[in-house]
Scaffold this active site. Structure first.
Site, short mmCIF file in Angstrom:
data_model
loop_
_atom_site.label_atom_id
_atom_site.label_comp_id
_atom_site.label_asym_id
_atom_site.label_seq_id
_atom_site.Cartn_x
_atom_site.Cartn_y
_atom_site.Cartn_z
CB THR A 87 37.74 13.10 -26.93
OG1 THR A 87 38.19 14.02 -27.14
CG2 THR A 87 38.58 12.37 -26.79
CB THR A 135 32.54 16.40 -25.03
OG1 THR A 135 33.76 16.77 -24.88
CG2 THR A 135 32.57 15.03 -24.78
CG ASP A 136 35.53 21.29 -27.15
OD1 ASP A 136 35.32 20.03 -25.67
OD2 ASP A 136 36.42 21.88 -27.29
CE LYS A 184 33.36 19.26 -22.16
NZ LYS A 184 34.04 19.05 -23.19
#
Ligand code: ZN
Lengths: 436, 624
Positions: A103, A179-180, A258
């Site tokens: 992202t 970020t995943d 996360k």
């Protein structure tokens, strides 16, 4: 050339190139004028997406009786062009920014409606023109993939880029990452990189940079600050500390996870507070971090990816679990509670351990220790040969398993490495959060 | 002149892209701080000037509360569009005979003033075309019907930080834009009222001040388009339109005079005349007021006498120039048409004229600020505006003021920067959905008007006031409780507005119920209703308390007879001589004492009876 009256206007329209201006009449007194834009992949059949002159997009269902007229193109607005890199002050060692996609380096794809990674340095600079304002930054694109498509084989490649960056004089390295799976990559770099002379900072964004509210810009800014000013030699993750754009948390790579699908502050250090924070452009370390190494950094590979991660839950069929482990040298279990499985799994676990598979146990609570001694189930698992990994996160344990498998040919060696502290990943003291 | 309206109505359906309620709140929870930056959007373009200069350093603080969730905070992707809100917009499309699109594409309209946490407003075009038929027989075209998110509420600004409250953010707004077909101020008001009544007919709209806002686009021959943004007072719509027409007429006349004189604008860098005012001790130019900032003069050759108001008008070019100075952060400016004054003497004026080389037909403007840079920036803007006066009327956005006037706010926005909201998939508008909406259309205001007039035997004009004045719900509630429609209509359309002409007085239905009950039971006279309302408007805690405080209660039929007897006795000679013809002479005397305490008709009857008895009061009757 006008389409013959008898033909289906849809055949004509769907063949038009994007950006063509058309006037559509429905024969019932309604007329639409606009520019043909890409169809959304979820658009209905025979829907023509049109950008009107007032800026709105609409979808018009093209019926056989509609009339289409092609118009001359409207004058396009002037583009500012893509900015060139700002001149960097010479004489100071730069921060190197390795981009991998995700992202933080993605743009909206108007065809699919999703976001896609950008590939080139100039595209990244177009998003972050202020990047180099506080000091020299060199941008090195490594991958252009969303992080769900990053695989373990990518981690040593990235680690080599970090080492090369330091070798070329970098003060610190920033890795922009989706970020995943950012937590996995961070842990992998923590185990793969040795003797770091400066910070390696992984950073991401929870909001794409095409929106004015993107956290990418402020995260990246703080990450560059940390890479430049941080006085430590380990791998960390920097993301928003809360919902505000003015406080950023520094997480140890092996402690971070996360914990939210969309919030800016989705990343949390489990079992301990973050190592520190970046606030008002300054780095504050609240806990000791590994000091910078004097020797040259190196990649401590390889990884062996013949391992799996298995989440235990009521109803999980032991034969399914057993088959899942086929062909693997190791399996990390995310057990319930203190690190348990149903007693029905004991059988296959015993067999696999006896056959040389390393079975490691973590807790799916994502906080606290896995502890085999409290309940009979734990003691039985321990007896079956399961290696308990205390407070390691399941994901960190999985990554560590790949590293350990790459470093020891025998199960016992793997088990020994798993239990050994390699990157500050174990915490022997768990303090209550918010304690006075 | 030509005018068009954009009506923005909040919906009470819950928010457009999350499950929060459409409610404002005074409850403030945690706050957070954000920065926004201009982005490249669709074409990978960065508005660099905006991103690096204007936006740098601006912080936005957001107040959260019970009407918020992560979506409002830009911490969670938008949920699917609120179905009830979409149905309401489609209902309006059908009522206005507009053509819905077949597939709705939600767009992001870039707004980086902080009023949206995301930096954009989500908006979708729902339908195009259509028309609004007015009672006059005229028809006004509808350009578009959109459904969009309302913005956050701006609560204040302090040292580079703007605070917004997030309760309003995300409340659905239906935006109905008419074509530029409106021909007069009253017609603009009629259009606003008609659209407002149509929206309320759906029964899905929010009510109260600020829930419906109008933008008015006005242009006259020779003038540019002027956008008056955010009018909340429907009753002022025609005043804003007419005021704008007058302003443009005045400014066009000024233009002709300026051209005839070959007027022009002096050096936009200005001339520093601070030294000429070393002895000034009071007024805005005194050293104390300007904090030692410089005094700059702008020469306006040929503008002499044209900055002040024309006779009989309040509009003047001087105010336009001062608005620019204010927009640049100054408190205003002084111009030579209003000098000497404000501590500036004729000697000062002469000295400035000498510095500028001005003659009697010339004008000048004086600006000051503690920041020399800001003063110079303001002077450049004033010079630009003065130069524009030679061309006519610059297009601009103006703010409505409570007194019916408007004030310069900012230049007209350029084309909206819009790109697709990729987090929301396209929404099909199926024929089935439209058919379902058609089958359940609300009663149109015109039909409702006819029905109320018929059912209650009321005149059309009074019912029109009820239906278009947003009073129909209360009317139906009160008549539903058995009160007389005539009484209720008079209460809502006349007595209630008169009780608090400045607004802000909204008694509950229960209070109005009690008040009407007191009048109908004879406890107070119907004429006493305004007195009780005034009491309530001034803070009386209940109808009973207001009746007591006004001394209206407890005045019985016997008390009335006693007053009548006293008046008739005191005028016994007149009554004897003129008989029933003495009634009108005596009625005034009696009413003076009993007004508001007993019903007028009852008073008249008691007096007629007493006169017929030849001046003998009830006691005498009783004794006979
Ligand atoms: Zn919400």
């Amino acid at each position: 050339m006008a389409a013959p009256e008898t033909s289906d206007p849809w055949d004509h329209l769907r063949a038009l190139p994007m950006g063509r201006r058309v006037e559509i009449s429905d024969g019932a007194g309604h007329t639409w004028t606009g520019t043909v834009v890409p169809r959304h992949e979820l658009s209905g059949d025979r829907i023509l997406p049109l950008k009107l002159d007032n800026g709105y997009n609409i979808g018009i269902l093209i019926e056989p009786g509609f009339r289409v007229r092609e118009l001359p193109p409207a004058p396009s607005p002037p583009t500012n062009g893509v900015s060139s890199p700002a001149p960097t002050p010479s004489g100071t060692s730069p921060v190197v920014l390795l981009t991998t996609g995700g992202t933080i380096a993605s743009r909206v794809d108007y065809t699919t409606g999703g976001v896609r990674p950008v590939r080139e340095e100039r595209e990244i600079l177009a998003f972050y023109p202020e990047l180099a304002h506080s000091g020299p930054v060199r941008i090195v694109p490594v991958f252009d993939r969303l992080s769900e498509n990053i695989v373990p084989a990518d981690w040593p490649i990235l680690a080599r880029h970090v080492v090369e960056s330091f070798a070329a004089g970098a003060r610190g390295v920033v890795v922009a990452h989706g970020t995943d799976t950012l937590g996995f990559t961070a842990a992998a770099l923590a185990f793969l990189l040795r003797d770091l002379p400066g910070p390696v900072v992984l950073v991401g964004a929870q909001r794409s940079p095409d929106r004015p509210s993107s956290d990418g810009s402020s995260n990246l800014d703080a990450a560059v600050t940390l890479a430049r000013d941080g006085r430590f030699g380990e791998v960390v993750v920097l993301m928003h500390a809360g919902l505000s754009d003015d406080r950023f948390a520094i997480h140890r790579a092996t402690w971070v996870r996360k914990m939210h699908s969309s919030r800016r502050d989705a990343f949390e250090s489990r079992n301990a507070p973050p190592l520190g924070r970046v606030e008002s452009g300054r780095v504050h370390l609240d806990q000791p971090a590994a000091p910078p190494a004097s020797g040259p950094p190196r990649v401590d590979g390889p990884l062996d990816d013949r391992a799996v991660l298995l989440w235990m839950y009521p109803g999980l069929d032991p034969t399914v679990a057993d088959r899942f482990v086929d062909g693997q040298r190791g399996v990390v279990l995310a057990g319930t509670g203190l690190g348990h499985t149903a007693a029905t799994h004991l059988d296959w676990i015993r067999r696999r351990v006896a056959a040389g598979t390393v079975v490691a146990m973590t807790t799916q609570c994502l906080g606290g220790n896995a502890d085999p001694y409290v309940y009979a189930t734990g003691r039985e698992l321990l007896e079956a040969g399961v290696t308990y990994l205390d407070d390691l996160l399941p994901e960190t344990a999985y990554v560590k398993m790949l590293w350990a498998l790459g470093h020891a040919p025998e199960p016992d060696g793997v088990r020994r490495l798993l239990r050994q502290s390699l990157a500050g990943e174990f915490l022997d003291r768990h303090r209550p959060a918010g304690a006075a | 002149m030509k005018a068009g309206l954009e009506v923005h109505q909040q919906l009470a359906t819950g928010k457009l892209f999350c499950a929060c309620p459409s409610e404002l709140t005074e409850e403030v929870g945690p706050t957070f701080v954000r920065r926004l930056r201009a982005t490249s959007g669709e074409n990978l373009r960065v508005d660099r000037a905006a991103s690096l200069q204007a936006e740098r350093g601006l912080r936005y603080r957001y107040e959260t509360g019970p009407a918020n969730c992560l979506v409002d905070m830009d911490e969670e992707p938008p949920h699917p569009m609120n179905e009830a809100a979409l149905d309401t917009a489609l209902t309006l499309a059908v009522l206005l005979d507009a053509r819905p699109v077949d597939e709705i594409a939600v767009m992001r309209k870039i707004v980086i003033d902080g009023s949206n946490t995301s930096g954009f407003q989500r908006t979708a075009l729902i339908a195009m075309g259509g028309h609004l038929d007015l009672a006059s027989g005229r028809s006004v075209s509808i350009q578009s019907i959109c459904l969009e998110e309302d913005a956050a509420r701006r609560m204040g600004e302090e040292s580079g930080e703007v605070t917004y409250r997030l309760d309003r953010l995300g409340i659905p707004l239906i935006e109905i834009a008419t074509g530029p077909d409106v021909r007069s101020g009253p017609e603009a008001r009629e259009v606003a009222e008609e659209i407002g009544a149509l929206l309320r007919a759906t029964r899905r709209v929010r009510r109260g001040i600020g829930t419906i806002r109008e933008d008015l686009n006005v242009s006259t021959d020779g003038g540019q388009r002027i956008e008056i943004k955010g009018v909340q007072e429907l009753r002022l719509v025609h005043e804003y339109v007419e005021g704008e027409v007058r302003r443009q007429e005045v400014l066009l006349a000024v233009r002709e005079a300026l051209r005839a004189r070959q007027a022009h604008v002096g050096d936009p860098g200005g001339v520093d005349v601070t030294a000429r005012f070393s002895d000034i001790v009071q007024g805005p130019l005194s050293a104390a007021s300007r904090h030692e900032g410089p005094i700059l003069a702008l020469a306006l050759p040929g503008f002499g006498g044209l900055l002040r108001s024309a006779p009989g008008s309040d509009e003047r070019l001087g105010r336009e120039l001062a608005d620019q100075a204010r927009a640049a952060g100054l408190r205003g400016l002084l111009h030579s048409d209003e000098l000497p004054n404000y501590g500036v003497t004729a000697d000062h004026v002469a000295a400035v004229r000498a510095d500028l080389g001005s003659g009697p037909d010339d004008a000048f403007a004086l600006l000051t600020d503690r920041s020399p840079e800001r003063a110079r920036g303001a002077l450049r803007r004033v010079a630009e505006r003065a130069a524009a006066a030679l061309d006519g009327i610059p297009g601009e956005t103006r703010d409505p003021l409570p007194d019916g006037r408007t004030r310069y706010s900012r230049p007209l926005p350029g084309g909206d920067r819009m790109y697709p909201e990729t987090d929301v998939p396209p929404i099909p508008v199926t024929p089935e959905r439209i058919a379902r909406i058609r089958a359940r259309l609300p009663e149109r205001p015109s039909a409702r008007l006819a029905r109320l007039a018929h059912d209650h035997g009321l005149g059309t004009e009074v019912v029109r006031q009820v239906v278009y004045g947003d009073l129909e719900d209360r009317f139906e509630e009160l008549t539903g409780r058995g009160h007389s429609p005539v009484l209720v209509a008079r209460l809502l359309t006349q007595e209630l507005p008169a009780a608090a002409p400045d607004g802000g007085f909204e008694p509950s239905p229960a209070t109005l119920d009690a008040l009407l009950g007191a009048a109908e039971s004879g406890r107070i006279a119907k004429e006493g209703i305004p007195t009780v309302l005034r009491g309530l408007a001034n803070g009386a805690p209940s109808v009973e308390a207001a009746i007591g405080a006004a001394g209206l209660g407890g005045f019985t039929a016997q008390d009335l007879d006693a007053v009548v007897a006293r008046v008739v006795d005191a005028n016994a000679e007149l009554v004897r001589r003129r008989g029933p013809e003495s009634f009108s002479a005596l009625m005034g005397d009696v009413m003076k004492e009993v007004r508001g305490r007993r019903d007028g008709r009852e008073v008249a009857e008691a007096l007629r009876r007493a006169i017929a008895r030849g001046g003998r009061g009830p006691d005498a009757v009783g004794a006979a």
